[in-house]
Design a protein around this motif. Structure first.
Motif, PDB file in Angstrom:
ATOM      1  N   HIS A   4      17.031 -55.496 129.870  1.00 39.35           N
ATOM      2  CA  HIS A   4      17.870 -54.471 129.244  1.00 39.35           C
ATOM      3  C   HIS A   4      17.068 -53.685 128.216  1.00 39.35           C
ATOM      4  O   HIS A   4      16.010 -54.126 127.743  1.00 39.35           O
ATOM      5  N   ARG A  47      21.406 -50.472 128.121  1.00 39.32           N
ATOM      6  CA  ARG A  47      21.310 -50.232 129.557  1.00 39.32           C
ATOM      7  C   ARG A  47      20.633 -51.434 130.204  1.00 39.32           C
ATOM      8  O   ARG A  47      19.684 -51.994 129.648  1.00 39.32           O
ATOM      9  N   ARG A  49      19.180 -53.241 133.942  1.00 37.46           N
ATOM     10  CA  ARG A  49      18.783 -53.026 135.332  1.00 37.46           C
ATOM     11  C   ARG A  49      19.282 -54.192 136.184  1.00 37.46           C
ATOM     12  O   ARG A  49      18.822 -55.318 136.063  1.00 37.46           O
ATOM     13  N   ASP A  50      20.248 -53.894 137.058  1.00 35.41           N
ATOM     14  CA  ASP A  50      20.876 -54.918 137.884  1.00 35.41           C
ATOM     15  C   ASP A  50      19.984 -55.319 139.053  1.00 35.41           C
ATOM     16  O   ASP A  50      18.929 -54.716 139.313  1.00 35.41           O
ATOM     17  N   ARG A  54      19.376 -50.747 140.247  1.00 33.72           N
ATOM     18  CA  ARG A  54      19.988 -49.625 139.520  1.00 33.72           C
ATOM     19  C   ARG A  54      20.234 -50.005 138.061  1.00 33.72           C
ATOM     20  O   ARG A  54      20.596 -51.143 137.757  1.00 33.72           O
ATOM     21  N   THR A  55      20.026 -49.016 137.175  1.00 33.51           N
ATOM     22  CA  THR A  55      20.231 -49.236 135.745  1.00 33.51           C
ATOM     23  C   THR A  55      21.611 -48.725 135.352  1.00 33.51           C
ATOM     24  O   THR A  55      21.975 -47.590 135.666  1.00 33.51           O
ATOM     25  N   ARG A  56      22.374 -49.587 134.663  1.00 38.41           N
ATOM     26  CA  ARG A  56      23.755 -49.243 134.304  1.00 38.41           C
ATOM     27  C   ARG A  56      23.998 -49.528 132.831  1.00 38.41           C
ATOM     28  O   ARG A  56      23.391 -50.432 132.250  1.00 38.41           O
ATOM     29  N   ARG A  79      24.812 -61.680 132.947  1.00 35.35           N
ATOM     30  CA  ARG A  79      24.341 -60.690 133.919  1.00 35.35           C
ATOM     31  C   ARG A  79      22.926 -61.007 134.388  1.00 35.35           C
ATOM     32  O   ARG A  79      22.589 -60.826 135.558  1.00 35.35           O
TER      33      ARG A  79
END
Length: 396
Positions: A4, A47, A49-50, A54-56, A79
């Motif tokens: 993150h 933020r 990164r999953d 993708r970064t959410r 997460r």
């Protein structure tokens, strides 16, 4: 993936709608209106990164700045755990092992004992031995060498360890981390050479039952009655201890084995409502066992668990406790030093195998294969009479 960015914690008013500005305990809206501290909502954001790349944005709310930050850290930890479940060629085997245990073993319908054995062997042998390898480094030759070393030290555990390796690396194949499972090309671990099956004959059973009946300590611990139900059915000790009066039909002389007593880490002792073979088994029991059950039906209160063989406190008895009591009996009677509770199951298998056939013995013991019964549960027959003089005529 699984990382993150910088965390920011920002105060808001109106339930997170109005951004506030200031410091310390003085916070105002953009228009200069001061907001009391108790009306402020703090939002921590960053933020992340999953595992899909993708970064959410991720956020957490609380009534204090510290609380919001801690809530976000907790959410990020969960997460990250999810992201770590993504298996790649660079994943270490110990990570894959943890994932396999959590998602494929613990969540499976396997028996409690099987799940605990897989976890123990994986954590005590597989991970210390090869857990540091990355999946792309798990060559057949490396695994072969490690398994061979384990076979030399403890072959029984090596067989289970190879089974665990196959299971977890199958997961890696399904996750496209590797193309083939190298553990499936490792040489099979040979079965340990089994000792000759030793079982009681009829005369031995009669003598042992007499010794048990004359031993006051054994009687006080219910050992004679437990032995009788095992001799009458061929059941395992855990199945005998799980027997309930609702499983006994005194009128029809039938006993149904519907569960077993097990201990699970983190749960404790409980009755598992399936046997090792997963299917309930019903047995027509002989007269000596029915007499024992009828007597216990009159003398032993059913208790809250409806158990035929309850503990002194009317709860479940543990197999290991009975085995300890049995060892004390053997200390007092050295002639029975070789007898264990499992010997009675072998004695039943041997008696039925000789009196009827191996198929009948397998059915009596609840085995799916008569080969298992013949190899592990039926003693070799006694040597027949000496008829060599008669048979020697064939060689004339």
């Amino acid at each position: 993936m699984g990382t993150h960015g910088k965390i920011t914690v920002t105060p808001y008013a109106d339930g997170g709608k109005t951004r506030l500005y200031g410091e310390g305990k003085t916070w105002r809206t953009a228009e200069g209106v001061q907001v009391p501290m108790k009306q402020i909502t703090w939002i921590a954001r960053c933020r992340f990164r999953d595992n899909d790349g993708r970064t959410r944005p991720v956020e957490a709310w609380d009534s204090t700045s510290t609380g919001a930050n801690q809530s976000l850290q907790t959410a990020l930890a969960a997460r990250k755990r999810t992201a770590s479940d993504t298996i790649t060629a660079d994943t270490r085997l110990e990570v894959l092992a943890d994932y396999w245990l959590r998602t494929k073993v613990d969540a499976s319908g396997r028996a409690v004992g099987t799940r605990q054995t897989y976890r123990y062997i994986t954590e005590q042998y597989v991970i210390p031995g090869v857990g540091g390898l990355r999946l792309r480094e798990c060559a057949v030759s490396r695994l072969e060498a490690w398994v061979a070393g384990e076979v030399a030290k403890h072959p029984a555990n090596a067989r289970i360890a190879l089974t665990c390796l196959k299971g977890m690396l199958d997961v890696a194949v399904r996750e496209d981390a590797i193309s083939v499972n190298p553990a499936r090309s490792v040489s099979p671990v040979p079965a340990t050479v089994s000792k000759d099956v030793r079982a009681l004959d009829v005369a031995g059973v009669v003598e042992l039952r007499r010794t048990l009946a004359d031993d006051a300590n054994a009687v006080a611990r219910d050992l004679p009655d437990l032995v009788d139900i095992m001799l009458a059915t061929g059941c395992r000790i855990g199945e005998a201890l799980a027997l309930r009066w609702s499983d006994v039909d005194l009128g029809e002389h039938i006993v149904y084995l519907t569960g077993t007593v097990v201990r699970e880490n983190g749960v404790g002792l409980f009755r598992q409502d399936t046997t090792k073979g997963r299917k309930p088994r019903g047995y027509l029991v002989p007269k000596f066992a029915m007499a024992m059950l009828e007597r216990r039906a009159r003398q032993v209160p059913p208790g809250p668990l409806d158990l035929v063989f309850p503990s002194a406190r009317e709860g479940l008895r543990e197999g290991s406790t009975v085995e300890k009591q049995w060892r004390k009996f053997r200390e007092q009677h050295p002639q029975w030093s070789w007898i264990t509770p499992h010997t009675f199951r072998k004695s039943v298998g041997t008696a039925v195998g000789r009196g009827a056939d191996i198929a009948a013995a397998a059915k009596q013991l609840g085995h799916t294969s008569s080969a298992i019964t013949e190899k592990y549960y039926v003693a070799r027959p006694d040597v027949g009479p000496d008829q060599r003089e008669i048979l020697e005529q064939f060689g004339a």
